[in-house]
Motif scaffolding. Structure first.
Motif, PDB file in Angstrom:
ATOM      1  N   LEU A  77       0.824  -1.291  -0.040  1.00 25.79           N
ATOM      2  CA  LEU A  77      -0.090   0.068  -0.041  1.00 25.79           C
ATOM      3  C   LEU A  77       0.761   1.334   0.077  1.00 25.79           C
ATOM      4  CD1 LEU A  77      -2.854   0.939  -0.073  1.00 25.79           C
ATOM      5  CD2 LEU A  77      -3.034   1.012   2.537  1.00 25.79           C
ATOM      6  N   GLU A  78       1.910   1.284   0.593  1.00 27.59           N
ATOM      7  CA  GLU A  78       3.073   2.256   0.683  1.00 27.59           C
ATOM      8  C   GLU A  78       3.375   2.467  -0.759  1.00 27.59           C
ATOM      9  OE1 GLU A  78       7.116   4.034   2.842  1.00 27.59           O
ATOM     10  OE2 GLU A  78       6.942   1.780   2.169  1.00 27.59           O
ATOM     11  N   ALA A  79       3.881   1.411  -1.337  1.00 27.19           N
ATOM     12  CA  ALA A  79       4.366   1.365  -2.632  1.00 27.19           C
ATOM     13  C   ALA A  79       3.254   2.019  -3.777  1.00 27.19           C
ATOM     14  CB  ALA A  79       4.744   0.077  -3.046  1.00 27.19           C
ATOM     15  N   LEU A  80       2.185   1.506  -3.429  1.00 23.55           N
ATOM     16  CA  LEU A  80       1.218   2.393  -4.163  1.00 23.55           C
ATOM     17  C   LEU A  80       1.157   3.755  -4.161  1.00 23.55           C
ATOM     18  CD1 LEU A  80      -1.351   1.534  -6.372  1.00 23.55           C
ATOM     19  CD2 LEU A  80      -2.663   1.285  -4.579  1.00 23.55           C
ATOM     20  N   LEU A  81       0.890   4.148  -2.997  1.00 24.08           N
ATOM     21  CA  LEU A  81       0.972   5.842  -2.656  1.00 24.08           C
ATOM     22  C   LEU A  81       2.046   6.477  -3.325  1.00 24.08           C
ATOM     23  CD1 LEU A  81      -0.417   5.662   0.998  1.00 24.08           C
ATOM     24  CD2 LEU A  81      -1.786   6.408  -1.000  1.00 24.08           C
ATOM     25  N   VAL A  82       2.925   5.902  -2.990  1.00 28.44           N
ATOM     26  CA  VAL A  82       4.549   6.720  -3.457  1.00 28.44           C
ATOM     27  C   VAL A  82       4.483   6.690  -4.939  1.00 28.44           C
ATOM     28  CG1 VAL A  82       7.015   6.659  -3.351  1.00 28.44           C
ATOM     29  CG2 VAL A  82       5.655   6.312  -1.164  1.00 28.44           C
ATOM     30  N   ARG A  83       4.307   5.526  -5.700  1.00 28.46           N
ATOM     31  CA  ARG A  83       4.572   5.500  -7.015  1.00 28.46           C
ATOM     32  C   ARG A  83       3.389   6.087  -7.838  1.00 28.46           C
ATOM     33  NH1 ARG A  83       7.938   1.092  -8.064  1.00 28.46           N
ATOM     34  NH2 ARG A  83       7.451   0.784 -10.046  1.00 28.46           N
ATOM     35  N   GLY A  84       2.256   6.031  -7.073  1.00 29.50           N
ATOM     36  CA  GLY A  84       1.017   6.582  -7.650  1.00 29.50           C
ATOM     37  C   GLY A  84       1.121   8.147  -7.768  1.00 29.50           C
ATOM     38  N   PHE A  85       1.842   8.837  -6.786  1.00 25.95           N
ATOM     39  CA  PHE A  85       2.079  10.158  -6.790  1.00 25.95           C
ATOM     40  C   PHE A  85       3.528  10.703  -6.735  1.00 25.95           C
ATOM     41  CE2 PHE A  85      -2.034   9.015  -5.240  1.00 25.95           C
ATOM     42  CZ  PHE A  85      -2.974   9.818  -5.703  1.00 25.95           C
ATOM     43  N   ALA A  86       4.182  10.079  -7.485  1.00 26.40           N
ATOM     44  CA  ALA A  86       5.827   9.832  -7.479  1.00 26.40           C
ATOM     45  C   ALA A  86       6.238  11.455  -7.604  1.00 26.40           C
ATOM     46  CB  ALA A  86       6.397   9.123  -8.320  1.00 26.40           C
ATOM     47  N   ASN A  87       5.456  12.249  -8.507  1.00 27.25           N
ATOM     48  CA  ASN A  87       5.833  13.687  -8.852  1.00 27.25           C
ATOM     49  C   ASN A  87       5.385  14.761  -7.726  1.00 27.25           C
ATOM     50  OD1 ASN A  87       7.517  13.072 -10.876  1.00 27.25           O
ATOM     51  ND2 ASN A  87       5.590  12.465 -11.886  1.00 27.25           N
ATOM     52  N   ASP A  88       4.795  14.309  -6.841  1.00 22.26           N
ATOM     53  CA  ASP A  88       3.861  15.188  -6.034  1.00 22.26           C
ATOM     54  C   ASP A  88       4.595  15.053  -4.492  1.00 22.26           C
ATOM     55  OD1 ASP A  88       2.137  16.137  -7.987  1.00 22.26           O
ATOM     56  OD2 ASP A  88       0.864  14.282  -7.755  1.00 22.26           O
ATOM     57  N   LEU A  89       5.057  13.621  -4.328  1.00 24.49           N
ATOM     58  CA  LEU A  89       5.535  13.623  -2.755  1.00 24.49           C
ATOM     59  C   LEU A  89       7.085  13.997  -2.733  1.00 24.49           C
ATOM     60  CD1 LEU A  89       3.527  10.301  -2.226  1.00 24.49           C
ATOM     61  CD2 LEU A  89       2.906  12.675  -1.622  1.00 24.49           C
ATOM     62  N   LEU A  90       7.477  14.207  -1.463  1.00 26.05           N
ATOM     63  CA  LEU A  90       8.845  14.421  -1.088  1.00 26.05           C
ATOM     64  C   LEU A  90       9.415  13.030  -0.665  1.00 26.05           C
ATOM     65  CD1 LEU A  90       8.287  17.480   1.336  1.00 26.05           C
ATOM     66  CD2 LEU A  90       9.086  17.527  -1.038  1.00 26.05           C
ATOM     67  N   ASN A  91       8.843  11.989  -1.057  1.00 31.02           N
ATOM     68  CA  ASN A  91       9.413  10.808  -0.811  1.00 31.02           C
ATOM     69  C   ASN A  91      10.755  10.636  -1.808  1.00 31.02           C
ATOM     70  OD1 ASN A  91       6.593  10.457   0.092  1.00 31.02           O
ATOM     71  ND2 ASN A  91       7.676   8.470   0.837  1.00 31.02           N
ATOM     72  N   LYS A  92      11.796  10.090  -1.509  1.00 33.45           N
ATOM     73  CA  LYS A  92      13.065  10.172  -2.313  1.00 33.45           C
ATOM     74  C   LYS A  92      13.123   8.859  -2.735  1.00 33.45           C
ATOM     75  CE  LYS A  92      17.980  10.898  -2.464  1.00 33.45           C
ATOM     76  NZ  LYS A  92      19.279  11.580  -1.751  1.00 33.45           N
ATOM     77  N   LYS A  93      12.751   7.807  -2.054  1.00 32.80           N
ATOM     78  CA  LYS A  93      12.893   6.388  -2.436  1.00 32.80           C
ATOM     79  C   LYS A  93      11.556   5.892  -3.083  1.00 32.80           C
ATOM     80  CE  LYS A  93      13.675   1.814  -0.255  1.00 32.80           C
ATOM     81  NZ  LYS A  93      13.676   1.164   0.879  1.00 32.80           N
ATOM     82  N   MET A  94      11.590   5.198  -4.336  1.00 33.43           N
ATOM     83  CA  MET A  94      10.658   4.809  -5.145  1.00 33.43           C
ATOM     84  C   MET A  94      10.480   3.278  -4.570  1.00 33.43           C
ATOM     85  SD  MET A  94       8.194   5.457  -6.923  1.00 33.43           S
ATOM     86  CE  MET A  94       8.874   7.089  -7.383  1.00 33.43           C
ATOM     87  N   GLU A  95       9.434   3.235  -3.830  1.00 35.18           N
ATOM     88  CA  GLU A  95       9.181   2.162  -3.170  1.00 35.18           C
ATOM     89  C   GLU A  95       8.743   0.932  -4.229  1.00 35.18           C
ATOM     90  OE1 GLU A  95       9.924   1.455   0.033  1.00 35.18           O
ATOM     91  OE2 GLU A  95       9.889   3.387   0.752  1.00 35.18           O
ATOM     92  N   LYS A  96       9.277  -0.552  -3.864  1.00 30.64           N
ATOM     93  CA  LYS A  96       8.801  -1.583  -4.893  1.00 30.64           C
ATOM     94  C   LYS A  96       7.455  -2.365  -4.150  1.00 30.64           C
ATOM     95  CE  LYS A  96      13.381  -1.998  -7.116  1.00 30.64           C
ATOM     96  NZ  LYS A  96      14.221  -3.082  -7.312  1.00 30.64           N
ATOM     97  N   PHE A  97       6.666  -3.089  -5.000  1.00 27.99           N
ATOM     98  CA  PHE A  97       5.828  -3.904  -4.564  1.00 27.99           C
ATOM     99  C   PHE A  97       6.478  -5.336  -4.041  1.00 27.99           C
ATOM    100  CE2 PHE A  97       3.403  -1.304  -7.462  1.00 27.99           C
ATOM    101  CZ  PHE A  97       2.298  -0.943  -6.686  1.00 27.99           C
ATOM    102  N   ALA A  98       5.914  -5.794  -2.990  1.00 27.71           N
ATOM    103  CA  ALA A  98       6.436  -7.029  -2.269  1.00 27.71           C
ATOM    104  C   ALA A  98       6.971  -8.199  -3.473  1.00 27.71           C
ATOM    105  CB  ALA A  98       5.581  -7.416  -1.224  1.00 27.71           C
ATOM    106  N   HIS A  99       5.870  -8.228  -4.505  1.00 33.61           N
ATOM    107  CA  HIS A  99       6.172  -9.516  -5.491  1.00 33.61           C
ATOM    108  C   HIS A  99       7.175  -9.157  -6.630  1.00 33.61           C
ATOM    109  CE1 HIS A  99       2.984  -6.940  -7.062  1.00 33.61           C
ATOM    110  NE2 HIS A  99       3.329  -7.454  -8.221  1.00 33.61           N
ATOM    111  N   MET A 100       7.467  -7.934  -6.594  1.00 35.88           N
ATOM    112  CA  MET A 100       8.599  -7.578  -7.569  1.00 35.88           C
ATOM    113  C   MET A 100       9.922  -8.084  -7.301  1.00 35.88           C
ATOM    114  SD  MET A 100       7.689  -3.359  -8.105  1.00 35.88           S
ATOM    115  CE  MET A 100       8.805  -3.193  -9.758  1.00 35.88           C
ATOM    116  N   ASN A 101      10.674  -8.509  -8.425  1.00 39.19           N
ATOM    117  CA  ASN A 101      11.882  -9.115  -8.069  1.00 39.19           C
ATOM    118  C   ASN A 101      11.985 -10.508  -7.700  1.00 39.19           C
ATOM    119  OD1 ASN A 101      13.071  -7.171  -9.937  1.00 39.19           O
ATOM    120  ND2 ASN A 101      13.609  -5.952  -7.942  1.00 39.19           N
ATOM    121  N   GLY A 102      10.846 -11.169  -7.380  1.00 41.89           N
ATOM    122  CA  GLY A 102      10.571 -12.261  -6.869  1.00 41.89           C
ATOM    123  C   GLY A 102      10.676 -12.371  -5.397  1.00 41.89           C
ATOM    124  N   LYS A 103      10.527 -11.134  -4.765  1.00 44.04           N
ATOM    125  CA  LYS A 103      10.638 -10.915  -3.145  1.00 44.04           C
ATOM    126  C   LYS A 103       9.145 -10.888  -2.768  1.00 44.04           C
ATOM    127  CE  LYS A 103      14.628  -8.102  -3.214  1.00 44.04           C
ATOM    128  NZ  LYS A 103      15.310  -6.732  -2.855  1.00 44.04           N
TER     129      LYS A 103
END
Length: 292
Positions: free
Chosen positions: A266-292
């Motif tokens: 859910l955090e990844a969805l928020l950060v990635r969905g509003f990547a250019n509006d938030l001050l978050n520096k780290k682009m979070e990944k979904f848990a299933h990405m890269n087999g994780k």
């Protein structure tokens, strides 16, 4: 009765082929079946004895694949901490009438247990999805104050004089995990974060005071000590890039209690969905990405 005719009729009835398979189905020895085939006329006593053994085998098989209703309902009520049949039915996703029907039977067949388990499983999934995200508070106005040690800032006052509403809010945030969002004075989202390893209250206050290089705006520095004012025409103060923490930028916050397995996504969805509006520096990944 002709022995061969009886064997053919029994094989057809029980849908088996061969003396060994029929003997196992009837609870007889293969030798008994072979002896039948040799008789042109079987005595009634042989048929009666065979029926009796077959009946006992069926009864034993039934006992192995069923369970006493008293034991089952008692075990289920204890497992799901249900006080009565109505509560048990609700927790299992079954009708009350189904539980009542179970109570009337001497035993319950394995298929009934399997069907009940399937419904209970679906109910558990539905309940889990329903409770995945729960809003705690939304767009709550921040009342920045010093912590007890005066070392950092907190989102709002936490002393004994606070209202019951604030006390309840702080208690919920102190025992819940999930995601949160900080907003500026106009209600635009500034930062989204998660609280998975520690409660929302602790994580949100840490984020509230954390320095981030991306949080910079151009400001002029003015004296904080007691001194005479000088107009800008007399003393030029050049606007410089100034780093601010969220405690000086954020005016509102929202917090949501989230199921543990969904917090990161859910955090990844928020950060990635509003990547250019938030001050978050780290682009979070979904848990299933890269087999994780």
């Amino acid at each position: 009765m002709n022995g061969s005719e009886l064997i053919q009729a029994l094989e057809k009835k029980f849908q088996v082929k061969g003396p060994n398979a029929l003997a196992k189905k009837l609870g007889l020895s293969p030798q008994t079946i072979n002896n039948w085939q040799k008789h042109k006329k079987l005595p009634p006593s042989a048929i009666v004895n065979a029926w009796e053994k077959s009946h006992k085998v069926a009864e034993a098989e039934s006992k192995r694949t069923s369970i006493k209703q008293v034991q089952l309902i008692y075990a289920l009520r204890k497992k799901f901490n249900a006080k009565n049949s109505t509560e048990l039915a609700k927790k299992l996703g079954l009708t009350l009438q189904t539980i009542i029907n179970w109570q009337k039977r001497e035993d319950i067949h394995l298929s009934a247990i399997v069907n009940a388990w399937e419904k209970s499983h679906k109910t558990a999934i539905s309940e889990a999805l329903h409770n995945t995200i729960k809003p705690i508070v939304e767009f709550y106005a921040i009342n920045r104050c010093k912590s007890k040690q005066n070392a950092k800032f907190e989102l709002f006052e936490t002393n004994k004089s606070e209202t019951k509403y604030l006390t309840g809010l702080r208690e919920i945030l102190s025992k819940s995990h999930g995601v949160y969002i900080f907003y500026d004075s106009s209600g635009q989202a500034l930062y989204a974060g998660k609280a998975q390893k520690q409660p929302l209250w602790k994580e949100m206050n840490l984020a509230f005071n954390r320095d981030r290089a991306v949080q910079k705006i151009k400001l002029t520095k003015h004296p904080a000590r007691n001194q005479a004012f000088k107009m800008g025409s007399d003393q030029i103060r050049q606007p410089k890039e100034t780093q601010l923490d969220l405690s000086k930028l954020a005016y509102y916050f929202s917090a949501y209690a989230v199921g543990d397995k969904m917090i990161g996504d859910l955090e990844a969805l928020l950060v990635r969905g509003f990547a250019n509006d938030l001050l978050n520096k780290k682009m979070e990944k979904f848990a299933h990405m890269n087999g994780k």
